[in-house]
Design a protein around this motif. Structure first.
Motif, PDB file in Angstrom:
ATOM      1  N   MET A   1      -9.657   1.490  -0.728  1.00  0.00           N
ATOM      2  CA  MET A   1      -8.845   0.201  -1.365  1.00  0.00           C
ATOM      3  C   MET A   1      -9.837  -1.109  -1.628  1.00  0.00           C
ATOM      4  O   MET A   1      -9.353  -1.555  -2.542  1.00  0.00           O
ATOM      5  CB  MET A   1      -7.915  -0.270  -0.190  1.00  0.00           C
TER       6      MET A   1
ATOM      7  N   ALA B   1      -4.641   7.060  -0.112  1.00  0.00           N
ATOM      8  CA  ALA B   1      -5.738   5.858   0.379  1.00  0.00           C
ATOM      9  C   ALA B   1      -6.236   5.915   1.679  1.00  0.00           C
ATOM     10  O   ALA B   1      -6.093   6.640   2.607  1.00  0.00           O
ATOM     11  CB  ALA B   1      -4.580   4.643   0.375  1.00  0.00           C
ATOM     12  N   CYS B   2      -7.718   5.455   1.538  1.00  0.00           N
ATOM     13  CA  CYS B   2      -8.574   5.501   2.741  1.00  0.00           C
ATOM     14  C   CYS B   2      -9.116   4.350   2.770  1.00  0.00           C
ATOM     15  O   CYS B   2      -9.567   3.545   2.038  1.00  0.00           O
ATOM     16  CB  CYS B   2      -9.679   6.467   2.369  1.00  0.00           C
ATOM     17  N   SER B   3      -9.304   3.717   3.997  1.00  0.00           N
ATOM     18  CA  SER B   3      -9.978   2.510   4.408  1.00  0.00           C
ATOM     19  C   SER B   3     -10.232   2.237   5.781  1.00  0.00           C
ATOM     20  O   SER B   3      -9.729   3.044   6.475  1.00  0.00           O
ATOM     21  CB  SER B   3      -9.002   1.215   4.030  1.00  0.00           C
TER      22      SER B   3
ATOM     23  N   ILE C   1      -4.510  -1.264   5.629  1.00  0.00           N
ATOM     24  CA  ILE C   1      -4.495  -1.330   4.118  1.00  0.00           C
ATOM     25  C   ILE C   1      -2.952  -1.257   3.892  1.00  0.00           C
ATOM     26  O   ILE C   1      -2.547  -1.561   2.827  1.00  0.00           O
ATOM     27  CB  ILE C   1      -5.161  -0.360   3.486  1.00  0.00           C
ATOM     28  N   GLN C   2      -2.006  -1.188   4.827  1.00  0.00           N
ATOM     29  CA  GLN C   2      -0.578  -1.291   4.572  1.00  0.00           C
ATOM     30  C   GLN C   2      -0.256  -2.341   3.826  1.00  0.00           C
ATOM     31  O   GLN C   2       0.806  -2.414   2.892  1.00  0.00           O
ATOM     32  CB  GLN C   2       0.210  -0.982   5.951  1.00  0.00           C
TER      33      GLN C   2
ATOM     34  N   LEU D   1      -1.523  -3.041  -0.008  1.00  0.00           N
ATOM     35  CA  LEU D   1      -1.065  -2.238  -1.355  1.00  0.00           C
ATOM     36  C   LEU D   1       0.142  -2.910  -1.695  1.00  0.00           C
ATOM     37  O   LEU D   1       0.848  -3.508  -0.980  1.00  0.00           O
ATOM     38  CB  LEU D   1      -0.067  -0.899  -0.684  1.00  0.00           C
TER      39      LEU D   1
ATOM     40  N   GLU E   1       3.331   1.193  -2.807  1.00  0.00           N
ATOM     41  CA  GLU E   1       3.441   1.750  -1.650  1.00  0.00           C
ATOM     42  C   GLU E   1       4.073   3.216  -1.602  1.00  0.00           C
ATOM     43  O   GLU E   1       4.073   4.144  -1.083  1.00  0.00           O
ATOM     44  CB  GLU E   1       4.553   0.883  -0.790  1.00  0.00           C
TER      45      GLU E   1
ATOM     46  N   VAL F   1       1.620   6.058  -2.885  1.00  0.00           N
ATOM     47  CA  VAL F   1       0.445   6.525  -2.074  1.00  0.00           C
ATOM     48  C   VAL F   1       1.327   7.527  -1.035  1.00  0.00           C
ATOM     49  O   VAL F   1       1.981   7.055  -0.330  1.00  0.00           O
ATOM     50  CB  VAL F   1      -0.095   5.249  -1.403  1.00  0.00           C
TER      51      VAL F   1
ATOM     52  N   ILE G   1      -2.123   7.547   3.776  1.00  0.00           N
ATOM     53  CA  ILE G   1      -3.109   6.803   4.329  1.00  0.00           C
ATOM     54  C   ILE G   1      -4.025   7.211   5.317  1.00  0.00           C
ATOM     55  O   ILE G   1      -3.457   7.784   6.337  1.00  0.00           O
ATOM     56  CB  ILE G   1      -2.443   5.511   4.470  1.00  0.00           C
TER      57      ILE G   1
ATOM     58  N   SER H   1      -7.128   6.310   7.920  1.00  0.00           N
ATOM     59  CA  SER H   1      -7.976   5.105   8.310  1.00  0.00           C
ATOM     60  C   SER H   1      -9.239   5.884   8.874  1.00  0.00           C
ATOM     61  O   SER H   1      -9.350   6.831   9.366  1.00  0.00           O
ATOM     62  CB  SER H   1      -7.381   4.737   9.552  1.00  0.00           C
TER      63      SER H   1
ATOM     64  N   THR I   1      -4.102  16.085   6.194  1.00  0.00           N
ATOM     65  CA  THR I   1      -3.516  15.164   5.235  1.00  0.00           C
ATOM     66  C   THR I   1      -3.331  15.890   3.686  1.00  0.00           C
ATOM     67  O   THR I   1      -2.390  15.609   3.150  1.00  0.00           O
ATOM     68  CB  THR I   1      -4.143  13.917   5.102  1.00  0.00           C
TER      69      THR I   1
END
Length: 66
Positions: free
Chosen positions: A1, A26-28, A32-33, A36, A41, A44, A47, A49, A60
């Motif tokens: 993100m 999404a990766c972070s 990151i919720q 977005l 939202e 995606v 997510i 982590s 995933t």
């Protein structure tokens, strides 16, 4: 993100313009919720982590690509 040239929300917009059906994970390393944008939202699909394991990534991908 969080990337040097383009943030995640901009990347999502550009990817969706190229292919509206693209599956986005999404990766972070941060929560990151809340990063977005509201209109992204629902685009995606998952997510991850950081750090994540190979098994978490495979699970995933399996979930998203079904």
């Amino acid at each position: 993100m969080m990337m040097p040239e383009m943030d995640g929300n901009s990347a999502i917009c550009n990817l969706k313009k190229i292919n509206p059906e693209v599956a986005i994970i999404a990766c972070s390393g941060r929560n990151i919720q809340n990063m977005l944008k509201a209109n992204h939202e629902n685009q995606v699909l998952a997510i991850l982590s950081k750090p994540y394991t190979n098994q978490e990534l495979l699970s995933t991908l399996n979930l998203v690509l079904k």
